[in-house]
Every structure is written in structure tokens, then in C-alpha cells.
Write a protein that holds these residues in place. Structure first.
Motif, PDB file in Angstrom:
ATOM      1  N   THR B  36       0.849  -1.187   0.000  1.00  0.00           N
ATOM      2  CA  THR B  36       0.000   0.000   0.000  1.00  0.00           C
ATOM      3  C   THR B  36       0.883   1.235   0.000  1.00  0.00           C
ATOM      4  O   THR B  36       1.689   1.425   0.908  1.00  0.00           O
ATOM      5  N   VAL B  37       0.749   2.016  -1.051  1.00  0.00           N
ATOM      6  CA  VAL B  37       1.576   3.199  -1.195  1.00  0.00           C
ATOM      7  C   VAL B  37       0.676   4.425  -1.187  1.00  0.00           C
ATOM      8  O   VAL B  37      -0.352   4.446  -1.851  1.00  0.00           O
ATOM      9  N   MET B 136     -19.762 -10.311  -2.348  1.00  0.00           N
ATOM     10  CA  MET B 136     -18.918  -9.131  -2.142  1.00  0.00           C
ATOM     11  C   MET B 136     -19.539  -8.186  -1.119  1.00  0.00           C
ATOM     12  O   MET B 136     -18.845  -7.630  -0.268  1.00  0.00           O
ATOM     13  N   LEU B 137     -20.877  -8.002  -1.217  1.00  0.00           N
ATOM     14  CA  LEU B 137     -21.544  -7.119  -0.257  1.00  0.00           C
ATOM     15  C   LEU B 137     -21.418  -7.681   1.157  1.00  0.00           C
ATOM     16  O   LEU B 137     -21.249  -6.929   2.118  1.00  0.00           O
ATOM     17  N   GLY B 138     -21.476  -9.009   1.262  1.00  0.00           N
ATOM     18  CA  GLY B 138     -21.284  -9.635   2.563  1.00  0.00           C
ATOM     19  C   GLY B 138     -19.889  -9.353   3.104  1.00  0.00           C
ATOM     20  O   GLY B 138     -19.711  -8.999   4.268  1.00  0.00           O
ATOM     21  N   ILE B 139     -18.895  -9.459   2.219  1.00  0.00           N
ATOM     22  CA  ILE B 139     -17.505  -9.239   2.627  1.00  0.00           C
ATOM     23  C   ILE B 139     -17.288  -7.807   3.120  1.00  0.00           C
ATOM     24  O   ILE B 139     -16.597  -7.578   4.104  1.00  0.00           O
ATOM     25  N   VAL B 140     -17.920  -6.819   2.458  1.00  0.00           N
ATOM     26  CA  VAL B 140     -17.698  -5.441   2.887  1.00  0.00           C
ATOM     27  C   VAL B 140     -18.618  -5.044   4.048  1.00  0.00           C
ATOM     28  O   VAL B 140     -18.634  -3.890   4.457  1.00  0.00           O
ATOM     29  N   GLY B 141     -19.394  -6.006   4.545  1.00  0.00           N
ATOM     30  CA  GLY B 141     -20.080  -5.762   5.815  1.00  0.00           C
ATOM     31  C   GLY B 141     -21.569  -5.459   5.753  1.00  0.00           C
ATOM     32  O   GLY B 141     -22.113  -4.865   6.669  1.00  0.00           O
ATOM     33  N   PHE B 142     -22.231  -5.859   4.673  1.00  0.00           N
ATOM     34  CA  PHE B 142     -23.690  -5.692   4.654  1.00  0.00           C
ATOM     35  C   PHE B 142     -24.329  -6.938   5.271  1.00  0.00           C
ATOM     36  O   PHE B 142     -23.991  -8.067   4.900  1.00  0.00           O
ATOM     37  N   SER B 143     -25.269  -6.709   6.189  1.00  0.00           N
ATOM     38  CA  SER B 143     -25.827  -7.860   6.907  1.00  0.00           C
ATOM     39  C   SER B 143     -26.857  -8.600   6.054  1.00  0.00           C
ATOM     40  O   SER B 143     -27.055  -9.793   6.208  1.00  0.00           O
ATOM     41  N   ASP B 144     -27.529  -7.887   5.144  1.00  0.00           N
ATOM     42  CA  ASP B 144     -28.545  -8.538   4.312  1.00  0.00           C
ATOM     43  C   ASP B 144     -28.281  -8.210   2.834  1.00  0.00           C
ATOM     44  O   ASP B 144     -28.976  -7.391   2.235  1.00  0.00           O
ATOM     45  N   MET B 198     -10.477  -1.612   3.994  1.00  0.00           N
ATOM     46  CA  MET B 198      -9.535  -1.631   2.876  1.00  0.00           C
ATOM     47  C   MET B 198      -8.276  -2.411   3.238  1.00  0.00           C
ATOM     48  O   MET B 198      -7.727  -3.154   2.429  1.00  0.00           O
ATOM     49  N   LYS B 199      -7.830  -2.239   4.485  1.00  0.00           N
ATOM     50  CA  LYS B 199      -6.643  -2.949   4.969  1.00  0.00           C
ATOM     51  C   LYS B 199      -6.879  -4.463   4.893  1.00  0.00           C
ATOM     52  O   LYS B 199      -6.061  -5.210   4.359  1.00  0.00           O
ATOM     53  N   ASP B 200      -8.033  -4.889   5.419  1.00  0.00           N
ATOM     54  CA  ASP B 200      -8.368  -6.320   5.429  1.00  0.00           C
ATOM     55  C   ASP B 200      -8.425  -6.880   4.016  1.00  0.00           C
ATOM     56  O   ASP B 200      -7.875  -7.950   3.740  1.00  0.00           O
ATOM     57  N   LEU B 201      -9.127  -6.154   3.150  1.00  0.00           N
ATOM     58  CA  LEU B 201      -9.319  -6.658   1.794  1.00  0.00           C
ATOM     59  C   LEU B 201      -8.004  -6.758   1.047  1.00  0.00           C
ATOM     60  O   LEU B 201      -7.776  -7.701   0.288  1.00  0.00           O
ATOM     61  N   SER B 202      -7.126  -5.766   1.241  1.00  0.00           N
ATOM     62  CA  SER B 202      -5.864  -5.792   0.501  1.00  0.00           C
ATOM     63  C   SER B 202      -5.037  -6.998   0.945  1.00  0.00           C
ATOM     64  O   SER B 202      -4.347  -7.623   0.143  1.00  0.00           O
ATOM     65  N   LYS B 203      -5.146  -7.341   2.223  1.00  0.00           N
ATOM     66  CA  LYS B 203      -4.444  -8.533   2.714  1.00  0.00           C
ATOM     67  C   LYS B 203      -5.068  -9.792   2.134  1.00  0.00           C
ATOM     68  O   LYS B 203      -4.398 -10.675   1.611  1.00  0.00           O
TER      69      LYS B 203
END
Lengths: 316, 326
Positions: B36-37, B136-144, B198-203
Motif C-alpha cells: 500500500t503506497v 462481495m456485499l457480505g464481505i464489505v459488511g452488509f448484513s442482508d 480496505m486494509k483487510d481486503l488488501s491482505k
């Protein structure tokens, strides 16, 4: 949605009432009355007075209006003064379909030509095509459409003989759709020109505005092709302001149809109105005014419903 | 380190009223896999133009990449025909923007917008694309996620929309994610959540991130390496810890001193005096010299080159002339 439509219809009642009051007043202020045209100029004064009395023209304007309103709310538009004994409703029902057909086809032509032109102009901004469309549009705004009508009749109908000079159908021929369309093309196109120029400009600026939006940049950054960006992501957004123009166009189409119907001898309510106005045929004038006002109210309601269809952010 | 992105001698110029504005004036940097730059600088220093150059979205015909190369896994994007760029944008390189409120199309549902991108790049049918979008929506934190897919953007808050943008950007598993001030328009608590995401996803996806920002707080939170830009040029490249501990370039120093410190004595906040030179002005010497407190005669006469120090840090300043290695 249903309650919204019902509320809007109820709100239209006082509006139509006011329109009828104002039109009645203006109509009565115009010099002359039907008897001046109907009667022999050499008629004796007392006979003339007797005629006026029998038509109720000597009553006060309030009484005359009240009588008209009373009949109208019962669905009775009265009888024509000039064409004696012919009910106004009969005149209207014979001619309204012609006008509605003309207006519908004109609106269709105006939209089907203007919106693509505007969008094209916007995507090719500052190019030769864009300038050409702009120049033609401004010419179109500046040219009265009855003049365009007369020129087209002269060139296309008189000299080239491609189109009939006027009317809805060839006299004495059996009904045929082809013949009807043949008669419809010129008047519908000319009526459409009144708003085509403005509509093209509006579509162009609306599309330009949309193309500057962040979501268009998002669409591009997602790798969509120019076409997809414009038609899938842009067009529907650009159409939302155009709906307003649709609502505003309807009155101008009704006004324009009065002129265009006389130019093309198109037997619609516009031509009927023109004749009635010249002859001071009060019941006919009032009937056409009420119908035209109703059409405008319906058009605006339709525009508001279309907003909700195109823009998910609008709910009633 | 195998670089995902190598930018060398990139020059993006604008023509305005027959004047040439050097928005990006010869920059070199690279980003490694999963790295990450941060690209930092004041408004108008050319950082957004750098990102648009990488995306191939520099507003034409006024702007143009006139020189240099942008290599993504060794393939030069500058030379690439527009038709091929359609397959790069959104798939190999994805981008999220500053304004989540206006970056989503108001008349299309979240589902339409997400599946549109997925179907376009991954060439899958609607059903698979919908499943992927929901995932993808689940991964970024949408519950439904299934409900959110049917929603229109105006029903979501700014933070939610930025999550949708991130889901959209990450949906095709890009090698590089360009985030142009992703948290500037969000309030502070939401900022932290979005940065964490963003940190989590980049990892998780080992995606490299080019973070464009003027917020040094965001930089310290997310970035490993920092590129400082001034007036279209890079003035310093350092690891994030070194940069905050010992800024080399006087401009970087100025930037760091203009952040209020939480600990220690309360003093008047320092600012860098003067303004960024107006675009289009050409100076004979260092572009920062007129505002620099440490400027000396040479600074206004000669253009400083990039000095690479022994510890690998790069700086464009004559103060480090003695330490030059290359």
C-alpha cells in the motif's frame, strides 16, 4: 400513488373553474357578438334585439356565465349559435379524435428526432456536427411553424405533389390507413417542429450535465464502453429533466394545433376553435377551452407520474 | 520485490488557451505486490492526474499523457489501445472515488451496478454475477446483501455507499486498487471503518493499493510507503515510519508540522507560507524554493535532481547533495 392521482384530479377542479371564468370574461370583452354575423345587416333594430333576447345575450355576464356553468356541469355544452341546432358535443366528438391523433403523432416525432439528436450533439460536443445541430436548432426556434408549413405545402405538395395539400383523407375515397398516414405526415411534422428545436437543446444540455457526473466517471473506471456508458448509465438520468419539457410542451402543441390545423385544413378542434372565435360562437369557444385546459392538466399529471417511473428517488 | 505497477518518467500535460500546464511532470515510482503506497500532496499537485493517467481516463482532448510509461505487470498501459483498456479498467486496475454520495448511479439498483461490472469483466451469466455481488456485499459488511442488491443508492448512507464502491472495485479481484481520497467525504468514525475494511481486503486478496490523499492521518493508518508530490513532481519517497520520524524534504517537514500534535505543549500551528505555484509557471530552480525556509542561492538557479540515500530513501533537495549515492 393512487391517492396522489385522486388528489391531483380534485385539485384540477378549482383550476378548471378559474380558467373557464377568465376565458369567459375575455371572450365577452371581445367586440361584437354572434348576431352580428348571423343576421342580415339590414335587419330592423327591434328584430335584432328580439334575437339577442332569445339567445340570452342581453342578460348580465354573471347570469350568462352561471347558465353556461350550470349546463356544463351536467355535461351539456349547449348548441352552436352559428350552426343552428347542432349540439356542441357533437361538433367536439367529431373533431377531437383528429386533433388527438395529430398531437400524439407530433409528440412522438418531436421526441424520436430531438432526443437522439441532442444526445449525439452532447457526446460530440464542440464538433462540426454539434455546431450544425445547434445552428439548425436556433433557426428552428426563430422560424414560426406556420411559415414552415406553408413552405412545405408549396414545395412538397404543390410543386412536387408528394403529399396532399390538406385535410385528413382523400374526399370520396374509402377509408385506408395509408391514405390517412399520407395526409398526417406533413401537419404532424410541422406541428412537431415548434418544439423540436428547443427539445434538442434541452436534451443536449441535460446529457452534457449527466456526462459530467461522478457516476459516469465510475462507469468509465469500471471499463464500460462509451456506448454502454451513454445509453445505460447516462440516458435515463438525462431523460428526467426532459419530462418537465414534455409537460410544458402540451399547451404549446394545443396552441400550435389551432394554427397548423388552419394551415392544413385539418378538421380538428383547433380549426373548430378558430372558426368559432371569428364567429363569436360562444358555446363552441367555451367547450374547446375547457377541453384544452383538461388536456393540459392531464398532460402535467402524466409528466408527474413519469417522474416517479424514471427516477426511483421520487415516490408519491 | 516484483512490482505490480512501474511508473517511469510519466508526463501528463494539459493545454489551456495555448498554454501548456504540466500537471504531472516526469514522475517515477513503483508499487510492489500487496503493497500500500500513499501519494500525498496539496490540492493541485498532480496526484489525481497521476491516478487518471494510470486509468487512461485523463480528460481528452485538453489533457494527454505525453511521455513515459505505466507498466502494469510489465505491460505498458500508455501504449495500449483504448479497446484493450476496457478490459483493464475495473478488472486489473479498479478505482474508488472521493464522493461516495454521487459516485453511484441514482437510477440503477446496487445490484444492477455490481452485476453489470461482474458480467462485463468475468463473462458470467446474471445468476452467477448476482451470487458474486451478494458475496462481495457480505464481505464489505452488509448484513442482508440480497436486500441491498435491490436497493437504490439514495437509500444508503455515505459510508454504506463507499462500501458498495469498494465491493464493486474488488469484485473482479484487481491487481491494483486506486483509492482517490476514499475517506475525505466521510465522518471520522466511518473513516476508520472504511480504512480497516480496505486494509483487510488488501491482505485477503493481496491487492496493491495506491492511496491518494492529503490526510496524513489516513497515510499513517494504511500506507507502508509514502510518495510526496509537489507541483507535478515527486519530492520524497520514504517508508511511512521514517517519514513521520524524520521527514527529509522541507516540504514534507512542513506538511507534518502542520498537523496538530495531541501530546506536548500547545503551540501555534505551523503552516507552510505561500501557495502552490500557479499551474503553468516555470521556475528556473526548485519549485518549492519560493516557499522553503531552508532555501539558499543554488535552489533558485538549478533544478534539483532526485537523490537516493544509503537507506534507500529518495529526496529531491540540494540539502542532501552530499549524501548522494547514485
Amino acid at each position: 400513488m393512487t391517492t396522489y392521482i385522486i388528489r391531483r384530479c380534485l385539485m384540477a377542479i378549482p383550476l378548471l373553474f378559474l380558467i373557464s371564468v377568465i376565458s369567459f370574461g375575455i371572450m365577452k370583452m371581445a367586440p361584437g357578438d354572434p348576431t352580428a354575423l348571423m343576421m342580415d345587416p339590414m335587419i330592423k333594430q327591434e328584430n335584432l334585439e328580439a334575437y339577442k333576447e332569445s339567445y340570452g345575450l342581453n342578460d348580465s355576464i354573471v347570469v350568462q356565465y352561471g347558465r353556461w356553468l350550470g349546463n356544463m356541469v351536467q355535461g351539456n355544452f349547449g348548441e352552436s349559435f352559428i350552426r343552428q341546432g347542432v349540439p356542441v358535443s357533437e361538433l367536439i366528438t367529431a373533431r377531437l379524435p383528429n386533433t388527438l391523433l395529430l398531437m400524439l403523432v407530433s409528440t412522438f416525432i418531436a421526441f424520436i428526432i430531438s432526443i437522439p439528436l441532442g444526445v449525439w450533439s452532447a457526446t460530440k460536443r464542440n464538433s462540426l456536427q454539434d455546431y450544425a445541430i445547434t445552428v439548425v436548432s436556433f433557426l428552428g426556434v426563430a422560424t414560426p411553424n406556420f411559415w414552415i408549413g406553408l413552405v412545405l405545402i408549396m414545395v412538397l405538395s404543390v410543386h412536387l405533389g408528394w403529399f396532399p395539400i390538406g385535410g385528413v383523407a382523400t374526399y370520396g375515397e374509402p377509408f385506408s390507413i395509408w391514405d390517412r398516414l399520407h395526409h398526417l405526415v406533413l401537419p404532424a411534422f410541422v406541428l412537431a417542429t415548434a418544439d423540436m428545436a428547443g427539445l434538442t437543446r434541452y436534451s443536449r444540455s441535460s446529457m452534457l450535465d449527466v456526462l459530467r457526473q461522478d457516476y459516469i466517471r465510475t462507469a468509465k473506471a469500471n471499463g464500460f464502453r462509451q456506448k454502454t456508458v451513454i445509453f445505460k448509465h447516462g440516458l435515463r438520468n438525462a431523460l428526467i429533466p426532459i419530462i418537465t419539457i414534455f409537460g410544458l410542451m402540451l399547451p404549446s402543441f394545443i396552441g400550435g394545433s389551432v394554427i397548423i390545423e388552419s394551415v392544413f385544413a385539418w378538421p380538428g378542434i383547433g380549426l373548430l376553435f378558430m372558426e368559432a372565435a371569428f364567429q363569436r360562437d360562444y358555446p363552441v369557444i367555451m367547450a374547446v377551452v375547457v377541453i384544452a385546459a383538461t388536456l393540459v392538466v392531464i398532460g402535467n399529471l402524466l409528466a408527474d407520474i413519469l417522474y416517479a417511473v424514471f427516477d426511483p428517488r421520487i415516490e408519491y | 520485490m516484483n512490482a505490480v505497477l512501474e511508473v517511469s518518467n510519466l508526463k501528463t500535460y494539459f493545454k489551456k488557451n495555448k498554454k501548456t500546464i504540466r500537471a504531472v511532470d516526469g514522475i517515477d515510482f513503483e508499487i510492489g505486490k500487496g503493497e500500500t503506497v500513499a501519494l500525498v500532496g496539496e490540492s493541485g499537485c498532480g496526484k489525481s492526474m497521476t491516478s487518471l493517467s494510470i486509468m487512461g481516463l485523463v480528460p481528452a482532448p485538453a489533457g494527454k499523457v505525453v511521455d513515459g510509461s505505466i507498466k502494469l505487470n510489465g505491460v505498458d498501459l500508455v501504449q495500449m489501445p483504448e479497446k484493450k483498456m476496457y478490459d483493464i479498467r475495473g478488472k486489473e486496475v479498479a478505482m474508488i472515488f472521493q464522493e461516495p454520495m454521487t459516485s453511484l448511479n441514482p437510477v440503477l439498483t446496487i445490484g444492477d451496478q455490481l452485476t453489470g461490472v461482474i458480467m462485463h469483466h468475468l463473462k458470467v451469466n446474471k445468476k452467477t454475477a448476482t451470487e458474486k455481488a451478494a458475496e462481495m456485499l457480505g464481505i464489505v459488511g452488509f448484513s442482508d446483501p440480497l436486500k441491498t442488491l435491490k436497493d437504490y443508492p439514495h437509500r444508503l448512507s455515505g459510508g454504506m455507499r463507499q462500501r458498495v464502491m469498494i465491493a464493486m472495485a474488488m469484485s473482479c479481484n484487481p491487481k491494483l486498487l486506486i483509492a482517490d481520497e476514499p475517506t475525505t467525504a466521510l465522518d471520522v468514525t466511518i473513516q476508520a471503518q472504511v480504512l480497516e475494511l480496505m486494509k483487510d481486503l488488501s491482505k485477503k486478496f493481496s491487492t496493491s493499493i495506491l492511496l491518494i490523499t492529503h490526510d496524513l492521518g489516513v497515510v499513517s493508518e494504511l500506507a507502508e510507503r509514502v510518495i510526496v508530490m509537489y507541483a507535478g513532481q515527486i519530492v520524497e519517497i520514504s517508508d511511512v515510519d521514517d517519514l513521520f520520524e524524520e521527514p527529509l524534504h522541507p516540504y514534507t517537514e512542513g506538511l507534518i508540522h502542520s498537523i496538530p500534535a495531541i501530546e506536548g505543549e500547545i503551540t501555534r500551528l505551523q503552516s507552510i507560507k505561500g501557495n502552490v505555484p500557479a499551474p503553468g509557471t516555470v521556475l528556473p530552480g526548485c519549485k518549492f524554493a519560493p516557499r522553503c525556509s531552508k532555501a539558499f542561492a543554488r535552489c533558485t538557479e538549478e533544478v534539483p535532481g532526485m537523490y537516493v540515500r544509503e537507506d534507500g530513501r529518495c529526496v529531491r533537495c540540494f540539502l542532501y547533495d552530499g549524501e548522494v549515492v547514485e
